[in-house]
Structures are given as structure tokens and as C-alpha cells.
Design a protein around this motif. Structure first.
Motif, PDB file in Angstrom:
ATOM      1  N   ALA A 103       0.832  -1.203   0.000  1.00 18.13           N
ATOM      2  CA  ALA A 103       0.000   0.000   0.000  1.00 18.13           C
ATOM      3  C   ALA A 103       0.871   1.259   0.000  1.00 18.13           C
ATOM      4  CB  ALA A 103      -0.928  -0.007   1.213  1.00 18.13           C
ATOM      5  N   ILE A 104       1.952   1.241   0.777  1.00 16.57           N
ATOM      6  CA  ILE A 104       2.869   2.383   0.794  1.00 16.57           C
ATOM      7  C   ILE A 104       3.504   2.578  -0.578  1.00 16.57           C
ATOM      8  CG2 ILE A 104       5.039   3.263   1.756  1.00 16.57           C
ATOM      9  CD1 ILE A 104       4.299   1.838   4.376  1.00 16.57           C
ATOM     10  N   THR A 105       3.881   1.463  -1.210  1.00 16.31           N
ATOM     11  CA  THR A 105       4.453   1.538  -2.557  1.00 16.31           C
ATOM     12  C   THR A 105       3.471   2.166  -3.536  1.00 16.31           C
ATOM     13  OG1 THR A 105       5.780  -0.450  -2.139  1.00 16.31           O
ATOM     14  CG2 THR A 105       5.465   0.197  -4.440  1.00 16.31           C
ATOM     15  N   GLY A 106       2.209   1.745  -3.460  1.00 20.37           N
ATOM     16  CA  GLY A 106       1.190   2.306  -4.339  1.00 20.37           C
ATOM     17  C   GLY A 106       0.982   3.793  -4.104  1.00 20.37           C
ATOM     18  N   LEU A 107       1.004   4.208  -2.835  1.00 20.53           N
ATOM     19  CA  LEU A 107       0.841   5.630  -2.508  1.00 20.53           C
ATOM     20  C   LEU A 107       2.018   6.455  -3.031  1.00 20.53           C
ATOM     21  CD1 LEU A 107      -0.578   5.440   1.136  1.00 20.53           C
ATOM     22  CD2 LEU A 107      -1.788   6.177  -0.929  1.00 20.53           C
ATOM     23  N   LEU A 108       3.224   5.925  -2.887  1.00 21.86           N
ATOM     24  CA  LEU A 108       4.397   6.623  -3.421  1.00 21.86           C
ATOM     25  C   LEU A 108       4.323   6.729  -4.943  1.00 21.86           C
ATOM     26  CD1 LEU A 108       7.212   5.064  -1.184  1.00 21.86           C
ATOM     27  CD2 LEU A 108       6.378   7.428  -1.129  1.00 21.86           C
ATOM     28  N   GLY A 109       3.843   5.652  -5.589  1.00 18.23           N
ATOM     29  CA  GLY A 109       3.660   5.706  -7.034  1.00 18.23           C
ATOM     30  C   GLY A 109       2.642   6.751  -7.429  1.00 18.23           C
ATOM     31  N   ALA A 110       1.571   6.887  -6.636  1.00 16.98           N
ATOM     32  CA  ALA A 110       0.553   7.899  -6.920  1.00 16.98           C
ATOM     33  C   ALA A 110       1.122   9.306  -6.732  1.00 16.98           C
ATOM     34  CB  ALA A 110      -0.657   7.687  -6.003  1.00 16.98           C
ATOM     35  N   CYS A 111       1.969   9.493  -5.723  1.00 17.28           N
ATOM     36  CA  CYS A 111       2.633  10.796  -5.528  1.00 17.28           C
ATOM     37  C   CYS A 111       3.524  11.130  -6.713  1.00 17.28           C
ATOM     38  CB  CYS A 111       3.454  10.778  -4.245  1.00 17.28           C
ATOM     39  SG  CYS A 111       2.468  10.746  -2.731  1.00 17.28           S
ATOM     40  N   PHE A 112       4.254  10.129  -7.190  1.00 17.92           N
ATOM     41  CA  PHE A 112       5.121  10.320  -8.358  1.00 17.92           C
ATOM     42  C   PHE A 112       4.293  10.775  -9.558  1.00 17.92           C
ATOM     43  CE2 PHE A 112       6.743   8.568 -12.326  1.00 17.92           C
ATOM     44  CZ  PHE A 112       8.038   9.069 -12.365  1.00 17.92           C
ATOM     45  N   LEU A 113       3.180  10.103  -9.798  1.00 16.47           N
ATOM     46  CA  LEU A 113       2.325  10.463 -10.933  1.00 16.47           C
ATOM     47  C   LEU A 113       1.744  11.857 -10.772  1.00 16.47           C
ATOM     48  CD1 LEU A 113       0.265   7.265 -11.849  1.00 16.47           C
ATOM     49  CD2 LEU A 113       2.043   8.388 -13.202  1.00 16.47           C
TER      50      LEU A 113
END
Length: 205
Positions: A103-113
Motif C-alpha cells: 500500500a505504501i508503494t502504491g501511494l508513493l507511485g501515486a505521488c510520483f504520478l
């Protein structure tokens, strides 16, 4: 009366094994990654060819904010680290920890986007859209394709979290998690190339 259409369980097992060879999923996924690498190679080559085609517009040094891109790069690289922790937790069959790090990985990916989309919006607002020059066309194509892959990765993470919650760390989910790990780290490697050759060298050239 014997039924000639029914094979013994042992024969059915061997027949199924023939259709699902060991490590077949990993082989197929590596082939996919190699084909994806070729796509990015073409995009990098196109950008290199058009790297001086500004059509009278601003050069990269006036278009990009290196500190913002550096922050975005750090976010994506951190997501690779958290994915590594998710893999370690999965190998230890720690479902809660694996889900948390995914979930943290997904959130970081969303921040990147989000930062990437903000950069795109700023460029377009300044009149530096993909139709402005050959350089910007190749830039948006390369960076946008990478961003699209990150979007697919986030969706994959969400689906995998749901599957793990439903069925736990069974063999199929571990295999899917390993393939997603390869995909996510592959995107990190591609982005390092983008940051180095598109942003860093472009701004300092």
C-alpha cells in the motif's frame, strides 16, 4: 464397464504439468519485459535524435525544474525500497506487513504520478505542449509512456492486495508478486535513464 474417456489421476496430473511448465510464468514475463525495453529504447533513440529540435522554443534549461524532478526521482526510488520490504514480508508469510508495504508503494507511485502530471500541466500552460516542437513531442511520448506504466503498476498493486487479502500468500500470489516486483524495479531503472539523459543532461548541456 470401463470408461475409456477417463484418464487415471496420475496421467491427468502429468498432462496438466506438461501444459504448465515450471517457471513458465517467469519466462513469459521476462519476454514481456524485454519487449517493453525495446519500446523504451526506441523512445530514447527518438528523443536523442530530436534533442536539439526546439522549433524556436525554450531549451530544457528553461523548461524543467531539476529540484522538483529530483524529488520525484527520490519518491520513485523509495517506492522500490518499500516494494523490497513487501517481498521480504511475503517470503516470511507476514500477510499484514506485505499488504502494508504494498500500500505504501502504491501511494508513493501515486505521488510520483501527481508530480509528473503537475509538471505536464505547467509545461502546457506555458505553451510548451507536445505539439510545440519535435523535442517536446519526444519528451511527452517518453515520459508519458513511463507514467502510463506506473499507472498500470499501481492498479496491479491494488488488485494484488485484494487477492492477498482474499487468499493469503499462496503460491499463485507469490508468483504474481514476484512478477510485479520485476515490473516495478524495471520502471525504476527506466526512470533513472529518463532523469539522467532527459532532465540532467538536457538542463546542463
Amino acid at each position: 464397464m470401463s470408461d475409456h474417456n477417463t484418464a487415471p489421476p496420475e496421467r491427468l496430473y502429468h498432462a496438466e504439468e506438461e501444459h504448465h511448465p515450471e517457471n513458465g510464468t517467469y519466462l513469459g514475463f521476462w519476454i514481456y519485459l524485454m519487449s517493453d525495453a525495446l519500446i523504451f529504447a526506441v523512445l530514447f533513440a527518438t528523443h536523442a535524435v530530436l534533442s536539439q529540435n526546439f522549433a524556436g522554443g525554450e531549451p530544457p534549461a528553461e523548461l524543467f525544474s531539476l529540484p522538483l524532478v529530483a524529488v520525484n526521482t527520490a519518491i520513485l526510488l523509495t517506492s522500490s525500497l518499500t516494494f523490497g520490504y513487501a517481498m521480504l514480508a511475503a517470503q516470511e508469510e507476514n500477510v499484514k506487513s506485505a499488504i502494508r508495504f504494498l500500500a505504501i508503494t502504491g501511494l508513493l507511485g501515486a505521488c510520483f504520478l501527481s508530480i509528473e502530471l503537475y509538471e505536464f500541466a505547467e509545461l502546457i500552460a506555458e505553451g510548451a505542449g507536445p505539439t510545440r516542437s519535435g523535442y517536446l513531442s519526444s519528451f511527452f511520448a517518453l515520459v508519458g509512456t513511463h507514467g502510463l506504466h506506473v499507472s498500470f503498476g499501481i492498479i496491479w498493486i491494488a488488485v494484488l492486495i485484494a487477492q492477498i487479502k482474499q487468499k493469503g500468500m499462496q503460491e499463485a500470489n507469490l508468483r504474481r508478486l514476484s512478477c510485479l516486483s520485476l515490473f516495478w524495479h524495471f520502471l525504476d531503472i527506466i526512470w533513472i535513464g529518463v532523469f539522467t539523459f532527459v532532465y540532467l543532461l538536457g538542463v546542463t548541456a
